[in-house]
Design a protein around this motif. Structure first.
Motif, PDB file in Angstrom:
ATOM      1  N   GLU A 275       0.847  -1.188   0.000  1.00 51.28           N
ATOM      2  CA  GLU A 275       0.000   0.000   0.000  1.00 51.28           C
ATOM      3  C   GLU A 275       0.884   1.241   0.000  1.00 51.28           C
ATOM      4  O   GLU A 275       1.126   1.872   1.022  1.00 51.28           O
ATOM      5  CB  GLU A 275      -0.933  -0.007   1.218  1.00 51.28           C
ATOM      6  N   GLY A 276       1.417   1.587  -1.165  1.00 49.69           N
ATOM      7  CA  GLY A 276       2.196   2.804  -1.313  1.00 49.69           C
ATOM      8  C   GLY A 276       3.622   2.702  -0.809  1.00 49.69           C
ATOM      9  O   GLY A 276       4.086   1.667  -0.342  1.00 49.69           O
ATOM     10  N   ILE A 277       4.323   3.845  -0.907  1.00 48.36           N
ATOM     11  CA  ILE A 277       5.727   3.935  -0.507  1.00 48.36           C
ATOM     12  C   ILE A 277       5.814   4.338   0.957  1.00 48.36           C
ATOM     13  O   ILE A 277       5.024   5.147   1.447  1.00 48.36           O
ATOM     14  CB  ILE A 277       6.453   4.960  -1.399  1.00 48.36           C
ATOM     15  N   ARG A 278       6.817   3.782   1.643  1.00 52.02           N
ATOM     16  CA  ARG A 278       7.002   4.071   3.060  1.00 52.02           C
ATOM     17  C   ARG A 278       8.386   4.652   3.298  1.00 52.02           C
ATOM     18  O   ARG A 278       9.304   4.467   2.485  1.00 52.02           O
ATOM     19  CB  ARG A 278       6.841   2.793   3.889  1.00 52.02           C
ATOM     20  N   ILE A 279       8.550   5.326   4.423  1.00 46.59           N
ATOM     21  CA  ILE A 279       9.864   5.838   4.817  1.00 46.59           C
ATOM     22  C   ILE A 279      10.812   4.658   5.009  1.00 46.59           C
ATOM     23  O   ILE A 279      10.462   3.656   5.636  1.00 46.59           O
ATOM     24  CB  ILE A 279       9.750   6.676   6.113  1.00 46.59           C
ATOM     25  N   GLY A 280      12.015   4.784   4.451  1.00 42.78           N
ATOM     26  CA  GLY A 280      12.996   3.707   4.524  1.00 42.78           C
ATOM     27  C   GLY A 280      13.042   2.849   3.280  1.00 42.78           C
ATOM     28  O   GLY A 280      13.982   2.072   3.092  1.00 42.78           O
ATOM     29  N   ASP A 281      12.028   2.982   2.400  1.00 40.93           N
ATOM     30  CA  ASP A 281      12.032   2.213   1.152  1.00 40.93           C
ATOM     31  C   ASP A 281      13.157   2.684   0.239  1.00 40.93           C
ATOM     32  O   ASP A 281      13.503   3.873   0.209  1.00 40.93           O
ATOM     33  CB  ASP A 281      10.699   2.366   0.417  1.00 40.93           C
ATOM     34  N   GLN A 282      13.706   1.751  -0.518  1.00 36.23           N
ATOM     35  CA  GLN A 282      14.739   2.095  -1.492  1.00 36.23           C
ATOM     36  C   GLN A 282      14.066   2.459  -2.812  1.00 36.23           C
ATOM     37  O   GLN A 282      13.170   1.751  -3.285  1.00 36.23           O
ATOM     38  CB  GLN A 282      15.698   0.922  -1.697  1.00 36.23           C
ATOM     39  N   VAL A 283      14.501   3.584  -3.403  1.00 37.48           N
ATOM     40  CA  VAL A 283      13.895   4.057  -4.649  1.00 37.48           C
ATOM     41  C   VAL A 283      14.984   4.440  -5.643  1.00 37.48           C
ATOM     42  O   VAL A 283      16.129   4.693  -5.271  1.00 37.48           O
ATOM     43  CB  VAL A 283      12.967   5.276  -4.405  1.00 37.48           C
ATOM     44  N   ARG A 284      14.586   4.475  -6.911  1.00 38.68           N
ATOM     45  CA  ARG A 284      15.485   4.897  -7.985  1.00 38.68           C
ATOM     46  C   ARG A 284      14.891   6.133  -8.655  1.00 38.68           C
ATOM     47  O   ARG A 284      13.689   6.174  -8.938  1.00 38.68           O
ATOM     48  CB  ARG A 284      15.642   3.785  -9.014  1.00 38.68           C
ATOM     49  N   ILE A 285      15.733   7.141  -8.919  1.00 44.34           N
ATOM     50  CA  ILE A 285      15.286   8.333  -9.632  1.00 44.34           C
ATOM     51  C   ILE A 285      15.224   8.005 -11.121  1.00 44.34           C
ATOM     52  O   ILE A 285      16.172   7.442 -11.678  1.00 44.34           O
ATOM     53  CB  ILE A 285      16.250   9.524  -9.412  1.00 44.34           C
ATOM     54  N   ILE A 294      20.171   5.970  -6.751  1.00 44.64           N
ATOM     55  CA  ILE A 294      19.372   5.174  -5.820  1.00 44.64           C
ATOM     56  C   ILE A 294      19.543   5.727  -4.413  1.00 44.64           C
ATOM     57  O   ILE A 294      20.651   6.089  -3.999  1.00 44.64           O
ATOM     58  CB  ILE A 294      19.795   3.695  -5.875  1.00 44.64           C
ATOM     59  N   GLY A 295      18.449   5.820  -3.702  1.00 45.81           N
ATOM     60  CA  GLY A 295      18.502   6.309  -2.328  1.00 45.81           C
ATOM     61  C   GLY A 295      17.346   5.757  -1.519  1.00 45.81           C
ATOM     62  O   GLY A 295      16.591   4.899  -1.985  1.00 45.81           O
ATOM     63  N   GLU A 296      17.211   6.268  -0.290  1.00 49.52           N
ATOM     64  CA  GLU A 296      16.132   5.829   0.592  1.00 49.52           C
ATOM     65  C   GLU A 296      15.177   6.978   0.866  1.00 49.52           C
ATOM     66  O   GLU A 296      15.583   8.148   0.913  1.00 49.52           O
ATOM     67  CB  GLU A 296      16.695   5.314   1.925  1.00 49.52           C
ATOM     68  N   VAL A 297      13.913   6.636   1.033  1.00 55.80           N
ATOM     69  CA  VAL A 297      12.908   7.639   1.346  1.00 55.80           C
ATOM     70  C   VAL A 297      13.128   8.121   2.777  1.00 55.80           C
ATOM     71  O   VAL A 297      13.076   7.335   3.728  1.00 55.80           O
ATOM     72  CB  VAL A 297      11.488   7.064   1.187  1.00 55.80           C
ATOM     73  N   ALA A 321      23.474   7.741  -0.501  1.00 55.63           N
ATOM     74  CA  ALA A 321      24.506   7.075   0.298  1.00 55.63           C
ATOM     75  C   ALA A 321      25.536   8.047   0.850  1.00 55.63           C
ATOM     76  O   ALA A 321      26.126   7.800   1.905  1.00 55.63           O
ATOM     77  CB  ALA A 321      25.199   6.001  -0.547  1.00 55.63           C
ATOM     78  N   ASP A 322      25.767   9.181   0.160  1.00 58.11           N
ATOM     79  CA  ASP A 322      26.757  10.151   0.631  1.00 58.11           C
ATOM     80  C   ASP A 322      26.192  11.104   1.679  1.00 58.11           C
ATOM     81  O   ASP A 322      26.868  12.041   2.113  1.00 58.11           O
ATOM     82  CB  ASP A 322      27.326  10.944  -0.544  1.00 58.11           C
ATOM     83  N   GLY A 323      24.934  10.885   2.079  1.00 53.88           N
ATOM     84  CA  GLY A 323      24.314  11.720   3.099  1.00 53.88           C
ATOM     85  C   GLY A 323      23.531  12.897   2.552  1.00 53.88           C
ATOM     86  O   GLY A 323      22.803  13.558   3.304  1.00 53.88           O
ATOM     87  N   SER A 324      23.661  13.182   1.261  1.00 51.35           N
ATOM     88  CA  SER A 324      22.923  14.303   0.671  1.00 51.35           C
ATOM     89  C   SER A 324      21.444  13.962   0.551  1.00 51.35           C
ATOM     90  O   SER A 324      21.064  12.789   0.433  1.00 51.35           O
ATOM     91  CB  SER A 324      23.494  14.648  -0.704  1.00 51.35           C
ATOM     92  N   ARG A 325      20.618  15.010   0.599  1.00 51.60           N
ATOM     93  CA  ARG A 325      19.174  14.826   0.507  1.00 51.60           C
ATOM     94  C   ARG A 325      18.610  15.756  -0.556  1.00 51.60           C
ATOM     95  O   ARG A 325      19.136  16.840  -0.786  1.00 51.60           O
ATOM     96  CB  ARG A 325      18.505  15.108   1.850  1.00 51.60           C
ATOM     97  N   VAL A 326      17.529  15.315  -1.190  1.00 48.62           N
ATOM     98  CA  VAL A 326      16.907  16.124  -2.230  1.00 48.62           C
ATOM     99  C   VAL A 326      15.414  15.827  -2.259  1.00 48.62           C
ATOM    100  O   VAL A 326      14.988  14.712  -1.954  1.00 48.62           O
ATOM    101  CB  VAL A 326      17.550  15.830  -3.610  1.00 48.62           C
TER     102      VAL A 326
END
Length: 339
Positions: A275-285, A294-297, A321-326
């Motif tokens: 049921e949808g995307i959750r925090i911690g899920d791995q996603v691809r842009i 690839i990063g985590e929600v 993985a480098d700690g950056s967020r967008v």
């Protein structure tokens, strides 16, 4: 049902060969029935006598031989022609995946149900095929080199890492692999493999010797850890793959299907849908300028936010993985599911 088992069969009419019998025998068109050895509907072998004349002097005897194997389809006393038709060409539709047939679609095919692991790629070429999974590299960011290919990989689905060059593609073709699953390639290498520029239409009918699936995109892009781990967990198992891709309406994604062995006594289990995307899920842009990353929600803001196009859309915060967020529009990502 097995992947290589025929589930439907059709006979396509053979080629028609016209033969001007009247000219070859030197008789009037309405007289050719008198000289026919083979009649309408009779089978005939190549170089078998179709007709012959009956001269008073045997040295002037003329024989007309069949140029093909087939049947005598028709004889015309108007034109003096005989039409020969080659045997029909049998076209078989194979099952593609191991599983259970749950529905028969008259005049079309069947619906096959299977419990499986599934990997969807970004882009692919080549049609449906199958083979045992072989991992050719040790890590998802390793480049697949020509030396990684061995004769034992013939007929197998070979899994690489982040990239393969044109030399590697040529080596894969020489070895005779059934399929190749890789993170990315350069577009110029794809052009060299095909021999032409690929258009925007659907792919899947290319004849390059094997089926190619890109899991991440164009360029040197490490295969997603979950994808590599999933494929590595199924080494030696049969996988069915298809490179068919369509990016317009009615999107089609290239796929790797790894069926579990199913028997009539063990039908596929019902799988609960997420049921949808959750925090911690791995996603691809899946949009520039971060395509393939690839990063985590990290968070899922509930309010609409304005993006550079001035549209207000739902977004998510992705941590790399480098700690950056967008902040990324939710339509610009895809969820990476699996183990």
């Amino acid at each position: 049902m097995r992947a290589n088992q025929a589930v439907a069969r059709a006979e396509l009419p053979g080629k028609v060969y016209p033969l001007n019998l009247a000219n070859q025998l030197g008789v009037a068109p309405d007289e050719i029935n008198e000289y026919l050895i083979k009649k309408t509907g009779d089978p005939v072998q190549k170089d078998e006598i179709l007709a012959e004349n009956k001269p008073l002097i045997k040295w002037f005897k003329t024989k007309v031989l069949s140029p093909v194997t087939g049947v005598v389809e028709s004889v015309s006393t108007i034109t003096g022609q005989v039409l020969l038709r080659e045997p029909p060409r049998v076209l078989e539709l194979l099952g593609y995946v191991d599983g259970l047939i749950v529905e028969v679609i008259p005049q079309q095919g069947v619906v096959v149900e299977t419990e499986c692991s599934l990997v969807q790629g970004i882009f692919g070429i080549g049609g449906e095929t199958w083979g045992e999974i072989v991992i050719a590299v040790t890590a998802p960011d390793e480049i697949l080199l020509p030396r990684h290919f061995t004769g034992a990989m013939k007929g197998k689905v070979v899994v690489g890492g982040s990239f393969i060059s044109s030399d590697g593609l040529a080596r894969a073709k020489d070895v005779g692999v059934a399929g190749l699953v890789i993170g990315g390639i350069h577009d110029k290498d794809l052009r060299a493999l095909l021999g032409y520029d690929l258009g925007v239409a659907i792919t899947g009918t290319e004849q390059v010797g094997f089926t190619l699936i890109l899991t991440e995109g164009f360029g040197t892009i490490p295969m997603a850890d979950k994808t590599f781990t999933l494929l590595s967990a199924h080494v030696g198992q049969l996988a069915s793959i298809s490179g068919a891709t369509q990016i317009r309406a009615g999107v089609i994604r290239p796929e790797v299907i790894i069926p579990k062995r199913i028997t009539a006594a063990h039908s596929p289990a019902t799988v609960l849908q997420r049921e949808g995307i959750r925090i911690g899920d791995q996603v691809r842009i899946i949009r520039d300028p971060l395509f393939g990353k690839i990063g985590e929600v990290a968070s899922l803001p509930s309010d609409l936010q304005k993006i550079p196009t001035e549209s207000e859309v739902r977004v998510m915060e992705v941590c790399f993985a480098d700690g950056s967020r967008v902040m990324i529009p939710r339509t610009n990502i895809e969820l990476i599911e699996g183990c």
